[in-house]
Design an enzyme around this catalytic site. Structure first.
Site, PDB file in Angstrom:
ATOM      1  N   SER A 252       0.834  -1.203   0.000  1.00 39.96           N
ATOM      2  CA  SER A 252       0.000   0.000   0.000  1.00 39.96           C
ATOM      3  C   SER A 252       0.865   1.248   0.000  1.00 39.96           C
ATOM      4  O   SER A 252       2.031   1.220   0.385  1.00 39.96           O
ATOM      5  CB  SER A 252      -0.892   0.021   1.236  1.00 39.96           C
ATOM      6  OG  SER A 252      -0.058   0.169   2.379  1.00 39.96           O
ATOM      7  N   LYS A 253       0.249   2.318  -0.413  1.00 40.24           N
ATOM      8  CA  LYS A 253       0.945   3.580  -0.548  1.00 40.24           C
ATOM      9  C   LYS A 253       1.444   4.089   0.796  1.00 40.24           C
ATOM     10  O   LYS A 253       2.446   4.778   0.890  1.00 40.24           O
ATOM     11  CB  LYS A 253      -0.013   4.596  -1.176  1.00 40.24           C
ATOM     12  CG  LYS A 253       0.708   5.776  -1.773  1.00 40.24           C
ATOM     13  CD  LYS A 253      -0.191   6.544  -2.716  1.00 40.24           C
ATOM     14  CE  LYS A 253       0.420   7.853  -3.080  1.00 40.24           C
ATOM     15  NZ  LYS A 253       1.779   7.793  -3.565  1.00 40.24           N
ATOM     16  N   ARG A 254       0.712   3.697   1.851  1.00 43.44           N
ATOM     17  CA  ARG A 254       1.102   4.193   3.171  1.00 43.44           C
ATOM     18  C   ARG A 254       2.531   3.782   3.540  1.00 43.44           C
ATOM     19  O   ARG A 254       3.196   4.439   4.291  1.00 43.44           O
ATOM     20  CB  ARG A 254       0.116   3.695   4.226  1.00 43.44           C
ATOM     21  CG  ARG A 254      -0.538   4.848   4.944  1.00 43.44           C
ATOM     22  CD  ARG A 254      -1.677   4.383   5.807  1.00 43.44           C
ATOM     23  NE  ARG A 254      -2.744   3.787   5.019  1.00 43.44           N
ATOM     24  CZ  ARG A 254      -3.427   2.707   5.380  1.00 43.44           C
ATOM     25  NH1 ARG A 254      -3.153   2.090   6.514  1.00 43.44           N
ATOM     26  NH2 ARG A 254      -4.388   2.239   4.617  1.00 43.44           N
ATOM     27  N   GLY A 256       5.073   3.298   1.367  1.00 44.06           N
ATOM     28  CA  GLY A 256       6.095   3.624   0.367  1.00 44.06           C
ATOM     29  C   GLY A 256       5.447   3.884  -0.977  1.00 44.06           C
ATOM     30  O   GLY A 256       4.236   3.788  -1.120  1.00 44.06           O
TER      31      GLY A 256
END
Ligand code: GLU
Length: 479
Positions: A252-254, A256
Site C-alpha cells: 500500500s501507498k502508506r 512507500g
C-alpha cells in the site's frame, strides 16, 4: 497454438508496480514463446477515468522497455483496443445471453438494491442479489421493457453445484456457486461491466493465456461460465501472487511509493525496476539475481512463479538500482543525473565536468535524486576546514612539503592535469620526499575540499583543474 497475452489496465491514473509486474510477466511469457503481447484499455467504468492516463501508461511501459505488439496508438488485427470503442460488441453478446436464457433483465432500482444490501449485512448474510427479477415472467419483463423502466442485465449463476478450473500457478481451484452473485454484465447506461467485456475481448482478441493478479481469482468462475454460455473456447488462466509490504500486509501507498512514475522520478533506472519486479514472485531456480530483459525472456516460465505473496523490499530495489547506476554507461548516467543537479541550481553547462562528478560519486547512490547530497564540494567556492583533525593534518611539516611540491609540479606541467598525470606527479613526490600513504594524499584532499573523506582524489583533481587547485592549495601553504 500461437501464444497471445494481454495487459488490460483501467486508465485510472498511474501505473502501479503490481500492474507493471503483470505487464512484464505477460510480455515475457509471450516473447519467450514467440507470441504477441497486447495492450488493452479497460475503461468501461467511466466514473474512474483520469484524463491522460492512457498516454501515461503507454509511456511508462515504453520507459520500462515493455513494448506491445497490438494496442491503442499501434493498432492490430483485433482492434479497437479501447473498450469504450467496442460497446456494440458487448451489447450484442449480452443480448445473445438473454436469448439463450443465461442472462436476464433486472429492473431493480439502485435504492432497492441498497436497502436489500443493508438488511443482509444487518442479518450477517453475505450481500447478494436476491433474484427478484430472475423470477419475472416473460410478460412481466415485456411490460417493464415497454414502460421504459431503467434496466441492467445480469448473468445467471447456477443455483447449486460448484465449478473447478485449472490455474497454471495455483493448480485446481474449486468455487461453490453459492458464493457467487448474479453478476450485472450490462449496466443501465449501456456500458458492460468488466466481467462481460473481459470475456468478449479475450475471445475476440484470441488471447491464449490470461495472466493477471490474484485479486481476480474469485471472478474467474464467472468468466468461465460466460465462455461456456457463449460456447467459446476458454483461455488458460494464471493468477499472480499478491505483492506485500515487509510486514506482509497488502502493498500500500502508506508504506512507500507504489507508482512506477514515482520511482522513475527519483532516478531509478528502468532496467533495475524491471529486474527487481521480475523477481517478485518468480525466480530462476538458482542464486542468480541480475537479469537483462532479453535474459528474462529466455529464462521466464510460469512454472517458476510462486503461489505465496511476494514482499516488495525497497532495500533490495535500492541495492539493485545502485548496482545498475555503478555499472551502466557513464554518459547515460550523467544525462539522467543532470536534471537533479539542475533543479538544485547547480551549473551543468559543461558536460565533461559533470561527467567527472557523476563518476566520482555514483558509487554512493541508491537512486539518482540522491546525487545532490554528495556534490557540494564540487560547486562551492569557499573551502571550510571541517574539523580539528583536518586542521592538524594541514599543519604538519610533511603536509607543507607535499603542497609546495605539488604546486611546483603543477606549474611545470604542460597542459591540463588529469587523473593519470596526477598519479604520476604523486609518485614523483613520494620518491623525492619519502612521504607516502595518508601523509601524502590527505593534505591535498583537505586543502581542496576541507574534508578528510570524499570522492576519489584523482577525479577531484581532474575536475578542478590546474588553476583552481593552485588557488586552493596556496592558501594553506602559509598556515
Ligand atoms: N481491468 C482489470 C484491471 O484493471 C484487468 C483484469 C484482468 O486482467 O482481467 O486490473
Amino acid at each position: 497454438m500461437s501464444i497471445r497475452t494481454r495487459f488490460a489496465p483501467s486508465p485510472t491514473g498511474f501505473l502501479h508496480v503490481g500492474g507493471l509486474r503483470t505487464a512484464l510477466y505477460n510480455y515475457l511469457f509471450a516473447k519467450k514463446h514467440n507470441g504477441q503481447f497486447i495492450l488493452r484499455i479497460e475503461d468501461t467504468d467511466q466514473t474512474r477515468i483520469v484524463p491522460g492516463a492512457i498516454e501515461n501508461l503507454i509511456e511508462t511501459l515504453h520507459w520500462a522497455g515493455i513494448e506491445f505488439d497490438e494496442g491503442p496508438n499501434k493498432g492490430g488485427p483485433y482492434g479497437p483496443y479501447i473498450q469504450s470503442q467496442r460497446l456494440e460488441l458487448y451489447r450484442k453478446h449480452a443480448q445473445e445471453l438473454i436469448e439463450k436464457g443465461y442472462a436476464y433483465y433486472c429492473f431493480c432500482s439502485p435504492e432497492r438494491l441498497e436497502k436489500m444490501r443493508e438488511e443482509q449485512i444487518k442479518l450477517k448474510q453475505q450481500p447478494r442479489y436476491d433474484g427478484t427479477c430472475r423470477r419475472l415472467s416473460q410478460e412481466e419483463v415485456k411490460k417493464k421493457l415497454d414502460e421504459g423502466i431503467p434496466k441492467t442485465i445480469r448473468m445467471k449463476i447456477p443455483e447449486w453445484g460448484e465449478l473447478t478450473f485449472h490455474d497454471l500457478i495455483r493448480g485446481d481451484v474449486t468455487i461453490n456457486f453459492k458464493t457467487l452473485d448474479d453478476q450485472i454484465i450490462l449496466k443501465s447506461d449501456g456500458f458492460p461491466t468488466y466481467h462481460l467485456a473481459v470475456v468478449v475481448d479475450d475471445h475476440y482478441m484470441k488471447i491464449s493465456h490470461v495472466i493477471r493478479g490474484e485479486e481476480w481469482l474469485p471472478s474467474t468462475p464467472k468468466h468461465i461460465l460466460l465462455y461456456e454460455y457463449l460456447n467459446w473456447k476458454k483461455p488458460q488462466f494464471a493468477h499472480l501472487p499478491l505483492l506485500l509490504n515487509p510486514d506482509r500486509t497488502k502493498l500500500s501507498k502508506r508504506q512507500g511509493d507504489v507508482a512506477v512514475e514515482d520511482y522513475r522520478a527519483k532516478g531509478y533506472l528502468p532496467e533495475a525496476i524491471v529486474n527487481f519486479i521480475a523477481l517478485l514472485g518468480w525466480n530462476p531456480g538458482d542464486e542468480r539475481e541480475f537479469f537483462k530483459l532479453d535474459e528474462l525472456i529466455n529464462e521466464f516460465s510460469l512454472e517458476r512463479v510462486n503461489k505465496a505473496g511476494a514482499i516488495f523490499d525497497i532495500k533490495k530495489l535500492n541495492w539493485m538500482n545502485s548496482h545498475y547506476i555503478k555499472n551502466s554507461d557513464l554518459d547515460r548516467i550523467t544525462q539522467l543525473a543532470i536534471p537533479f543537479l539542475k533543479e538544485k541550481g547547480y551549473d551543468v553547462s559543461n558536460f565533461q565536468k559533470v561527467k567527472i562528478i557523476v563518476e566520482a560519486v555514483r558509487t554512493h547512490l541508491e537512486y539518482l535524486a540522491q546525487i545532490v547530497d554528495y556534490v557540494d564540494i564540487f560547486f562551492t567556492e569557499i573551502v571550510e576546514i571541517e574539523n580539528g583533525e583536518a586542521r592538524e593534518i594541514l599543519k604538519l611539516d610533511t603536509s607543507k612539503t607535499v603542497l609546495e611540491k605539488f604546486i611546483q609540479k603543477l606549474q611545470n606541467l604542460d597542459g591540463e592535469i588529469d587523473r593519470e598525470k596526477f598519479k604520476q606527479l604523486m609518485k614523483e613526490i613520494q620518491n623525492e620526499t619519502s612521504i607516502k600513504g595518508k601523509n601524502l594524499f590527505m593534505p591535498i584532499r583537505i586543502a581542496l575540499t576541507g574534508k578528510t573523506h570524499g570522492p576519489e582524489l584523482p577525479l577531484l583533481v581532474e575536475y578542478f583543474g590546474k588553476e583552481k587547485i593552485k588557488q586552493r592549495l596556496e592558501k594553506f601553504i602559509s598556515l
